[in-house]
Design a protein around this motif. Structure first.
Motif, PDB file in Angstrom:
ATOM      1  N   TYR A   1       6.195   4.074   1.192  1.00  0.00           N
ATOM      2  CA  TYR A   1       6.984   5.181   1.743  1.00  0.00           C
ATOM      3  C   TYR A   1       7.912   4.682   2.851  1.00  0.00           C
ATOM      4  O   TYR A   1       9.096   5.045   2.888  1.00  0.00           O
ATOM      5  CB  TYR A   1       6.064   6.276   2.285  1.00  0.00           C
ATOM      6  CG  TYR A   1       6.833   7.363   3.013  1.00  0.00           C
ATOM      7  CD1 TYR A   1       7.585   8.287   2.307  1.00  0.00           C
ATOM      8  CD2 TYR A   1       6.825   7.432   4.405  1.00  0.00           C
ATOM      9  CE1 TYR A   1       8.320   9.262   2.960  1.00  0.00           C
ATOM     10  CE2 TYR A   1       7.553   8.401   5.066  1.00  0.00           C
ATOM     11  CZ  TYR A   1       8.293   9.315   4.337  1.00  0.00           C
ATOM     12  OH  TYR A   1       9.031  10.269   4.998  1.00  0.00           O
ATOM     13  N   GLN A   2       7.399   3.853   3.732  1.00  0.00           N
ATOM     14  CA  GLN A   2       8.236   3.331   4.813  1.00  0.00           C
ATOM     15  C   GLN A   2       9.346   2.437   4.271  1.00  0.00           C
ATOM     16  O   GLN A   2      10.480   2.466   4.767  1.00  0.00           O
ATOM     17  CB  GLN A   2       7.371   2.565   5.824  1.00  0.00           C
ATOM     18  CG  GLN A   2       6.417   3.438   6.622  1.00  0.00           C
ATOM     19  CD  GLN A   2       7.144   4.508   7.437  1.00  0.00           C
ATOM     20  OE1 GLN A   2       8.255   4.283   7.932  1.00  0.00           O
ATOM     21  NE2 GLN A   2       6.527   5.669   7.574  1.00  0.00           N
ATOM     22  N   ALA A   3       9.029   1.651   3.240  1.00  0.00           N
ATOM     23  CA  ALA A   3      10.052   0.796   2.630  1.00  0.00           C
ATOM     24  C   ALA A   3      11.144   1.635   1.980  1.00  0.00           C
ATOM     25  O   ALA A   3      12.335   1.300   2.050  1.00  0.00           O
ATOM     26  CB  ALA A   3       9.410  -0.128   1.595  1.00  0.00           C
TER      27      ALA A   3
ATOM     28  N   ALA B   1       0.839  -1.182   0.000  1.00  0.00           N
ATOM     29  CA  ALA B   1       0.000   0.000   0.000  1.00  0.00           C
ATOM     30  C   ALA B   1       0.889   1.253   0.000  1.00  0.00           C
ATOM     31  O   ALA B   1       2.041   1.197   0.451  1.00  0.00           O
ATOM     32  CB  ALA B   1      -0.908  -0.003   1.231  1.00  0.00           C
ATOM     33  N   PRO B   2       0.389   2.382  -0.495  1.00  0.00           N
ATOM     34  CA  PRO B   2       1.224   3.590  -0.580  1.00  0.00           C
ATOM     35  C   PRO B   2       1.944   3.972   0.717  1.00  0.00           C
ATOM     36  O   PRO B   2       3.145   4.295   0.671  1.00  0.00           O
ATOM     37  CB  PRO B   2       0.233   4.663  -1.035  1.00  0.00           C
ATOM     38  CG  PRO B   2      -0.743   3.911  -1.876  1.00  0.00           C
ATOM     39  CD  PRO B   2      -0.899   2.577  -1.188  1.00  0.00           C
TER      40      PRO B   2
ATOM     41  N   VAL C   1       2.549  13.419   3.329  1.00  0.00           N
ATOM     42  CA  VAL C   1       1.285  12.671   3.348  1.00  0.00           C
ATOM     43  C   VAL C   1       1.338  11.482   4.301  1.00  0.00           C
ATOM     44  O   VAL C   1       0.394  11.241   5.073  1.00  0.00           O
ATOM     45  CB  VAL C   1       0.936  12.194   1.924  1.00  0.00           C
ATOM     46  CG1 VAL C   1      -0.316  11.310   1.944  1.00  0.00           C
ATOM     47  CG2 VAL C   1       0.712  13.378   0.998  1.00  0.00           C
ATOM     48  N   PHE C   2       2.444  10.734   4.274  1.00  0.00           N
ATOM     49  CA  PHE C   2       2.522   9.478   5.022  1.00  0.00           C
ATOM     50  C   PHE C   2       3.552   9.477   6.151  1.00  0.00           C
ATOM     51  O   PHE C   2       3.585   8.538   6.941  1.00  0.00           O
ATOM     52  CB  PHE C   2       2.869   8.318   4.072  1.00  0.00           C
ATOM     53  CG  PHE C   2       1.865   8.095   2.984  1.00  0.00           C
ATOM     54  CD1 PHE C   2       0.517   7.957   3.260  1.00  0.00           C
ATOM     55  CD2 PHE C   2       2.275   8.029   1.657  1.00  0.00           C
ATOM     56  CE1 PHE C   2      -0.412   7.751   2.250  1.00  0.00           C
ATOM     57  CE2 PHE C   2       1.361   7.818   0.636  1.00  0.00           C
ATOM     58  CZ  PHE C   2       0.018   7.680   0.929  1.00  0.00           C
TER      59      PHE C   2
ATOM     60  N   ALA D   1       8.303   0.391  -8.123  1.00  0.00           N
ATOM     61  CA  ALA D   1       9.044  -0.875  -8.119  1.00  0.00           C
ATOM     62  C   ALA D   1       9.342  -1.333  -6.701  1.00  0.00           C
ATOM     63  O   ALA D   1       9.390  -2.538  -6.430  1.00  0.00           O
ATOM     64  CB  ALA D   1      10.343  -0.726  -8.906  1.00  0.00           C
ATOM     65  N   THR D   2       9.533  -0.390  -5.777  1.00  0.00           N
ATOM     66  CA  THR D   2       9.769  -0.743  -4.376  1.00  0.00           C
ATOM     67  C   THR D   2       8.542  -1.428  -3.783  1.00  0.00           C
ATOM     68  O   THR D   2       8.666  -2.305  -2.921  1.00  0.00           O
ATOM     69  CB  THR D   2      10.118   0.511  -3.555  1.00  0.00           C
ATOM     70  OG1 THR D   2      11.286   1.120  -4.114  1.00  0.00           O
ATOM     71  CG2 THR D   2      10.369   0.179  -2.094  1.00  0.00           C
ATOM     72  N   GLY D   3       7.374  -1.062  -4.249  1.00  0.00           N
ATOM     73  CA  GLY D   3       6.147  -1.675  -3.747  1.00  0.00           C
ATOM     74  C   GLY D   3       5.851  -3.028  -4.346  1.00  0.00           C
ATOM     75  O   GLY D   3       5.005  -3.761  -3.834  1.00  0.00           O
ATOM     76  N   ALA D   4       6.538  -3.389  -5.431  1.00  0.00           N
ATOM     77  CA  ALA D   4       6.292  -4.671  -6.095  1.00  0.00           C
ATOM     78  C   ALA D   4       7.201  -5.751  -5.513  1.00  0.00           C
ATOM     79  O   ALA D   4       8.326  -5.470  -5.093  1.00  0.00           O
ATOM     80  CB  ALA D   4       6.532  -4.531  -7.591  1.00  0.00           C
ATOM     81  N   LYS D   5       6.701  -6.995  -5.498  1.00  0.00           N
ATOM     82  CA  LYS D   5       7.446  -8.091  -4.898  1.00  0.00           C
ATOM     83  C   LYS D   5       8.029  -9.053  -5.925  1.00  0.00           C
ATOM     84  O   LYS D   5       8.915  -9.833  -5.600  1.00  0.00           O
ATOM     85  CB  LYS D   5       6.530  -8.880  -3.942  1.00  0.00           C
ATOM     86  CG  LYS D   5       6.063  -8.065  -2.745  1.00  0.00           C
ATOM     87  CD  LYS D   5       7.242  -7.626  -1.900  1.00  0.00           C
ATOM     88  CE  LYS D   5       6.780  -6.890  -0.657  1.00  0.00           C
ATOM     89  NZ  LYS D   5       7.905  -6.413   0.146  1.00  0.00           N
TER      90      LYS D   5
END
Length: 339
Positions: A82-84, A77-78, A329-330, A251-255
């Protein structure tokens, strides 16, 4: 006449067998005429007669659906992205200087490979330009090249200044690193990017790998990139790295590698197609033009007329417009500012 061995009991047994056969036949054909009968019957059902393979397939269906469901959720999730990104920035800050520099060289080489592919394919499509199909030539130039280079950086590992502009800023905003950590990473990775890109530019020149149409294109690109005014080049640098960092962000959000490739391909091919400026890609394009004898293009023009304004634009986009926006935002920047 009856056989001598016949008896009343044997005759009754034969009749019973015949009756059982009739009942079995009726049971077998009944489902075709009476829906639901087989399901309600107390006799052996068809499902119990399935082969072992069929039963395994049936048993596996819920697992397949469960696997598809979990695969569909293999994208963060967005807020998690951000945390990643912030965590990745913190990990980058802990690398020894020599590793940051060497991985910067690798990243420069990977981006240079992508730039070389762009020149080999899109740069050789001069016939499309002559025929007035400039848009088609641009999308070919964007689609085949730099997305492939950035995918290698993401999947194999590398320290790329343009991406680090966002990643290190996110880590700084979350107080995971300090300003010294950020500047050290930027300077060292940038130096590595220059070394790796120029090395591959020379290697491509020395090998004679580029065909004549591609050489003509890269020389023309080098002249154009070193002839622009400071502010327009900086603005093109902002526009470029906004898209580059969004590709890296996604890409950081994809596994899985396929999802990472898709996340990277669209924004990267878009910035090339629209003619924006990427400092590390220019570390290949312009030196290659210099090696090939581009008229009026010098090393001083490369650094002063192009690399400085484009790099500033890249840093502004990655740190302010991408990392800064999502920190607001996050992240910590947005806390206490209301819903």
């Amino acid at each position: 006449a009856p056989h001598p061995t016949d008896s009343p009991s044997r005759s009754m047994f034969s009749k019973a067998l015949a009756l059982a056969a009739v009942v079995a036949s009726a049971q077998a054909f009944a489902p075709a005429f009476t829906p639901g009968l087989a399901a309600k019957s107390s006799f052996v059902s068809a499902s119990s007669l399935a082969t072992p393979k069929m039963r395994l397939q049936s048993a596996g269906r819920p697992k397949a659906r469960q696997g598809a469901s979990s695969l569909a959720m293999e994208f963060l999730a967005p807020p998690e992205i951000y945390q990643a990104v912030a965590n990745a920035g913190e990990a980058k800050s802990k690398l020894p200087v020599w590793k940051t520099f060497y991985m910067g060289i690798l990243a420069g080489i990977y981006i240079a490979f992508g730039s070389c592919l762009a020149m080999t394919v899109g740069g050789a499509c001069q016939g499309l330009v002559a025929a007035g199909n400039l848009g088609l030539q641009k999308i070919i130039l964007g689609a085949f090249g730099l997305p492939f280079g950035l995918l290698m950086v993401v999947c194999a590992g590398g320290e790329l200044l343009t991406g680090n502009a966002a990643f290190m800023t996110a880590a700084l905003a979350e107080k995971k690193i300090n300003m010294g950590d950020l500047l050290k990473n930027w300077v060292v990775s940038y130096a590595g990017n220059i070394v790796g890109s120029i090395f591959l530019a020379w290697l491509v020149f020395a090998s004679g790998a580029l065909a004549a149409p591609s050489v003509a294109t890269v020389k023309a690109i080098s002249v154009a990139k070193t002839s622009g005014a400071f502010l327009p080049l900086m603005y093109k640098g902002i526009l470029c790295n906004w898209l580059v960092c969004m590709g890296l962000w996604q890409a950081t959000g994809a596994k899985d590698i396929a999802s990472k490739a898709i996340a990277i391909w669209f924004p990267i091919s878009a910035f090339v197609t629209m003619g924006f400026e990427h400092s590390v890609a220019n570390m290949f394009f312009i030196p290659t033009g210099i090696f090939q004898g581009a008229e009026g293009v010098t090393w001083a023009a490369f650094f002063i007329n192009n690399l400085i304004p484009v790099t500033l634009g890249n840093i502004i986009a990655g740190s302010l417009f991408v990392a800064g926006s999502y920190a607001l935002v996050f992240g910590r920047l947005g806390k206490g500012k209301g819903a």
